[in-house]
Design an enzyme around this catalytic site. Sequence first.
Site, PDB file in Angstrom:
ATOM      1  N   GLU A  54      21.719  66.864 -22.997  1.00 18.90           N
ATOM      2  CA  GLU A  54      21.332  66.258 -24.244  1.00 18.90           C
ATOM      3  C   GLU A  54      22.166  66.531 -25.542  1.00 18.90           C
ATOM      4  O   GLU A  54      22.576  65.646 -26.189  1.00 18.90           O
ATOM      5  CB  GLU A  54      19.971  66.433 -24.763  1.00 18.90           C
ATOM      6  N   TYR A 137      16.205  63.881 -32.519  1.00 21.47           N
ATOM      7  CA  TYR A 137      15.975  63.027 -31.457  1.00 21.47           C
ATOM      8  C   TYR A 137      16.138  64.081 -30.009  1.00 21.47           C
ATOM      9  O   TYR A 137      15.307  64.109 -29.166  1.00 21.47           O
ATOM     10  CB  TYR A 137      17.647  62.498 -31.125  1.00 21.47           C
ATOM     11  N   ASP A 155      16.630  57.192 -30.090  1.00 18.99           N
ATOM     12  CA  ASP A 155      18.067  57.062 -30.406  1.00 18.99           C
ATOM     13  C   ASP A 155      18.671  55.889 -30.508  1.00 18.99           C
ATOM     14  O   ASP A 155      17.694  54.844 -30.528  1.00 18.99           O
ATOM     15  CB  ASP A 155      18.792  58.056 -29.084  1.00 18.99           C
TER      16      ASP A 155
END
Length: 385
Positions: A54, A137, A155
């Site tokens: 991520e 996020y 996102d």
Amino acid sequence: MCGDPCHRAAVSAKVSPQIAAPLLAWYDANARSLPWRAPPGSPPPDPYRVWLSEVMLQQTTVAAVRPRFESWVARWPTLADFAEASDDDVMAAWAGLGYYARARNLLKCARAVAADHGGRFPDTEAALRALPGLGDYTAAAVAAIAFGRRAVVVDANVKRVVTRLFADDGGNIRALADSITPDDRAGDFAQAMMDLGSSICTPRAPKCLLCPLREDCAGFATGDPEAYPAKKAKAEKPTRHGTIFWLARGEDVLLVRRPDKGLLGGMRALPSGPWTLAHPHPSAASPLPPSPIGRGKGPAAEGGGKGEGEMEGAPAQADWQWLDGEIVHVFTHFRLVCRLAAARVEAQEAGAGGEWWPVARLGQAGLPTLFAKAAEKFRRDCDAV
DNA sequence: AAAACGTGGCC
DNA sequence: TGGCCAAGTTT
């Protein structure tokens, strides 16, 4: 509100499955296979891998991340391995990926988890959110994907899908995303939204005829889904000018480490001077005063009229030679044009923050792309190397 | 809250 | 080929 205690349940029973069910069904059949991902419906992957992917994927494409993720986990297979890595090794391993604060925060985060959480990632969105480098996020994504928590993951993909789905102006994306997020399979749902956004609901020319949500999509109904989300005006990108220095000694070249804060912070680099705003009207400006900087021979003393300051930041008093041509590099918020100056010394100490680096092994120095480009040009065009 | 912060891929 | 854009965060 309506006062009916069943209202929220009614909403989630009515609205959420309408979107989540067909999306998850589509995902079950069409999920991309990615090295950080578990197949749909299977147990969550190692939180370390989810977190690492991520962070790497922040503002960075899957194509760029995939090989870097593979080599990263081969080198540091677990969070414990990574938490013991040195700053130097981590920054060099991140070179070329950009946004280097991510790498600095990655290490801070790993060490915080090791020190404050017994070496395991916390499993709640709120606790994840408190870790360095995890914003809204990433905290939601890790909570959902690695721990199966219901979290509202927003996102750029989700924003695009949701604004189109509701033909919304973008005023409250989070509430809209919340309204379609299921209680179960929140991790798969988040990844399904991203896959849909990257393959079907694309920024340009969305493939609506292949979309599992087409029938429920208000944006499709308008006939112009591409209008969502509204695009923001792009800011003007100024040009800065600077000089990059190649100082050779024997088979080595001098590298420095950039300050931790700011552009390319914490990265190895070739020495460089200030990157200054170009004069708005160079030809109209009054002639620059003669500059003795550099002393003796050297670019600044050759009277080319290039101006003072070009040798500022030079790592030594030396017989600097300009290379032909320039390096042009585009950053997020400015364009940089660099002249290249090279010199050779016989004996000199590297000085604070500097190190002599074997030219033959420059590929392992972990130079950010700007300096990797400059180094390549020095090695190709300059006989002083 | 606006600005800083990188890079490579794609059309 | 140059602009657009990507699974954002920090200050």
